[in-house]
Enzyme design. Sequence first.
Site, mmCIF file in Angstrom:
data_model
loop_
_atom_site.group_PDB
_atom_site.id
_atom_site.type_symbol
_atom_site.label_atom_id
_atom_site.label_comp_id
_atom_site.label_asym_id
_atom_site.label_seq_id
_atom_site.Cartn_x
_atom_site.Cartn_y
_atom_site.Cartn_z
ATOM 1 N N ASP A 1 4.012 5.285 49.695
ATOM 2 C CA ASP A 1 3.817 5.787 51.050
ATOM 3 C C ASP A 1 3.156 4.694 51.887
ATOM 4 O O ASP A 1 2.801 3.633 51.388
ATOM 5 C CB ASP A 1 3.016 7.080 51.049
ATOM 6 N N SER A 2 2.978 4.962 53.161
ATOM 7 C CA SER A 2 2.542 3.903 54.081
ATOM 8 C C SER A 2 1.038 3.782 54.221
ATOM 9 O O SER A 2 0.539 2.802 54.751
ATOM 10 C CB SER A 2 3.129 4.171 55.463
ATOM 11 N N GLY B 1 -0.457 6.100 56.020
ATOM 12 C CA GLY B 1 -0.713 6.865 57.234
ATOM 13 C C GLY B 1 -1.373 8.198 56.984
ATOM 14 O O GLY B 1 -2.292 8.599 57.710
ATOM 15 N N PHE B 2 -0.942 8.910 55.933
ATOM 16 C CA PHE B 2 -1.530 10.217 55.662
ATOM 17 C C PHE B 2 -2.980 10.077 55.227
ATOM 18 O O PHE B 2 -3.828 10.897 55.597
ATOM 19 C CB PHE B 2 -0.730 10.958 54.587
ATOM 20 N N ASP C 1 2.923 5.472 60.123
ATOM 21 C CA ASP C 1 2.965 6.455 61.200
ATOM 22 C C ASP C 1 1.625 7.157 61.300
ATOM 23 O O ASP C 1 0.779 7.046 60.421
ATOM 24 C CB ASP C 1 4.068 7.487 60.947
ATOM 25 N N GLN D 1 8.284 12.827 62.920
ATOM 26 C CA GLN D 1 7.196 13.734 63.259
ATOM 27 C C GLN D 1 7.618 14.606 64.447
ATOM 28 O O GLN D 1 8.794 14.727 64.741
ATOM 29 C CB GLN D 1 5.929 12.932 63.573
ATOM 30 N N GLY E 1 4.448 15.460 58.717
ATOM 31 C CA GLY E 1 3.670 16.420 59.485
ATOM 32 C C GLY E 1 3.725 17.830 58.960
ATOM 33 O O GLY E 1 3.365 18.778 59.659
ATOM 34 N N ASP F 1 7.670 15.286 47.037
ATOM 35 C CA ASP F 1 6.541 14.835 46.212
ATOM 36 C C ASP F 1 5.341 15.708 46.514
ATOM 37 O O ASP F 1 5.252 16.304 47.601
ATOM 38 C CB ASP F 1 6.186 13.374 46.504
ATOM 39 N N CYS G 1 10.114 26.091 27.843
ATOM 40 C CA CYS G 1 9.836 24.697 28.199
ATOM 41 C C CYS G 1 9.915 23.815 26.953
ATOM 42 O O CYS G 1 9.472 24.217 25.870
ATOM 43 C CB CYS G 1 8.452 24.589 28.837
ATOM 44 N N CYS H 1 8.511 20.685 26.772
ATOM 45 C CA CYS H 1 7.532 19.591 26.843
ATOM 46 C C CYS H 1 6.612 19.609 25.617
ATOM 47 O O CYS H 1 6.577 20.564 24.835
ATOM 48 C CB CYS H 1 6.713 19.684 28.123
ATOM 49 N N CYS I 1 4.195 22.569 25.153
ATOM 50 C CA CYS I 1 4.785 23.858 24.772
ATOM 51 C C CYS I 1 5.385 23.861 23.372
ATOM 52 O O CYS I 1 5.479 24.910 22.744
ATOM 53 C CB CYS I 1 5.849 24.250 25.800
ATOM 54 N N HIS J 1 2.913 19.476 31.233
ATOM 55 C CA HIS J 1 3.698 20.705 31.337
ATOM 56 C C HIS J 1 4.066 21.025 32.781
ATOM 57 O O HIS J 1 5.231 21.342 33.075
ATOM 58 C CB HIS J 1 2.948 21.897 30.747
#
Length: 384
Positions: free
Chosen positions: A98-99, A101-102, A152, A195, A222, A272, A310, A312, A315, A341
């Site tokens: 990611d950039s 920004g968040f 952003d 945005q 956003g 994500d 499951c 994994c 489990c 899991h």
Amino acid sequence: MALDNQPLKYTLLKTEKDTGARLASIETPHGVVQTPMFMPVGTLATVKFLSPEDLYNINSQVILSNTYHLWLRPGSDIVKEAGGLHKFMNYDGPILTDSGGFQVFSLGKIRKIVEEGVHFKNHLNGDALFLTPEISIQVQNDLGADIIMSFDECPPYPATYEYMKESIERTVRWAKRGQEAHQRPHDQALFGICQGGEFSDLREWHAKQLVDMDFPGYSIGGTSVGEPKDVMYKMIEDTIKHLPEDKPRYLMGVGSVDGLFEGVLRGVDMFDCVLPTRIARHGAAMTSVGRINMKSVKYERDFSPLDANCDCEACTKYSKAYLRHLMRTNEGLGMRLLSIHNLRYLLKLMEDIREAIKDDRLLALRDEVYEAYGIADGSNTSGF
């Protein structure tokens, strides 16, 4: 290696007949991935408690790392010297960064936005920092991820129309500066971030501005910043209708069961979220029968698997009683197993979603899962 001098290749395989759901593949320098897909978050070049081998075992496709945090520690220069993120963390699959920004948005009162960039304070030691579109792209070029993000502003919710309009106009200017600063367009796909808040006309304007800039892919930003679910879904719709059919669409920060389904139904390809690993560290498990609390006393003598559906490690090798014991005693193994899991649950859910799109039965699958989670219509619940 580059793909005919292009950073990625998106192939739309099918659009489900009853919905806007898309089945596609994305070819990157580090492999081909299938969409719709969920990306585990590895903020500091690691998905917490998991090794690269764990990620391969649960069929993870793309993982996300964070530009801001890696800029501070260990420093993008060190990662570059190591050969980039892939070599630094010994992960051979595709990576997205990611950039930053968040993260700047989340710092709230200790930041100041100006035309050149954002002044803020290091959350670790209070040092003054200045992040610009050019610095964000340079750091991401150094990190070497397959997919990178434009810098952003992630505006707060709610925001006034005037604030949002000013913000997205500046974000367009930042996106252009980021494109110009991008030194690796042949092997790193730079996405634009759309945005506009809850305002349909601003969402349309911003999306069209970015589409005119011809990015390899587009993110919907956003969302998941405190707005009701129905507002989030409208934001997705108001943006996606203006994005090209032949490029990937990425809904940032969404990982709840209902958020994934509702995003896919509206044409989203990529997601994500830190949700599955974050709640795992507190004892919550996402299962085929709904969310359960593994610290509950009712599992004290329950020697059955966490989730019989499951495959994994958690489990197939351990019981609920043992997992409860680990979580009650704050053992790291318990957090690791529940993290494995929860991620496998969401990755398998996305596998099931892809199969349902193939078979034109996505709505039926959604109804089955919603029933297990007690979700009425997906519009106003947490989706856990």
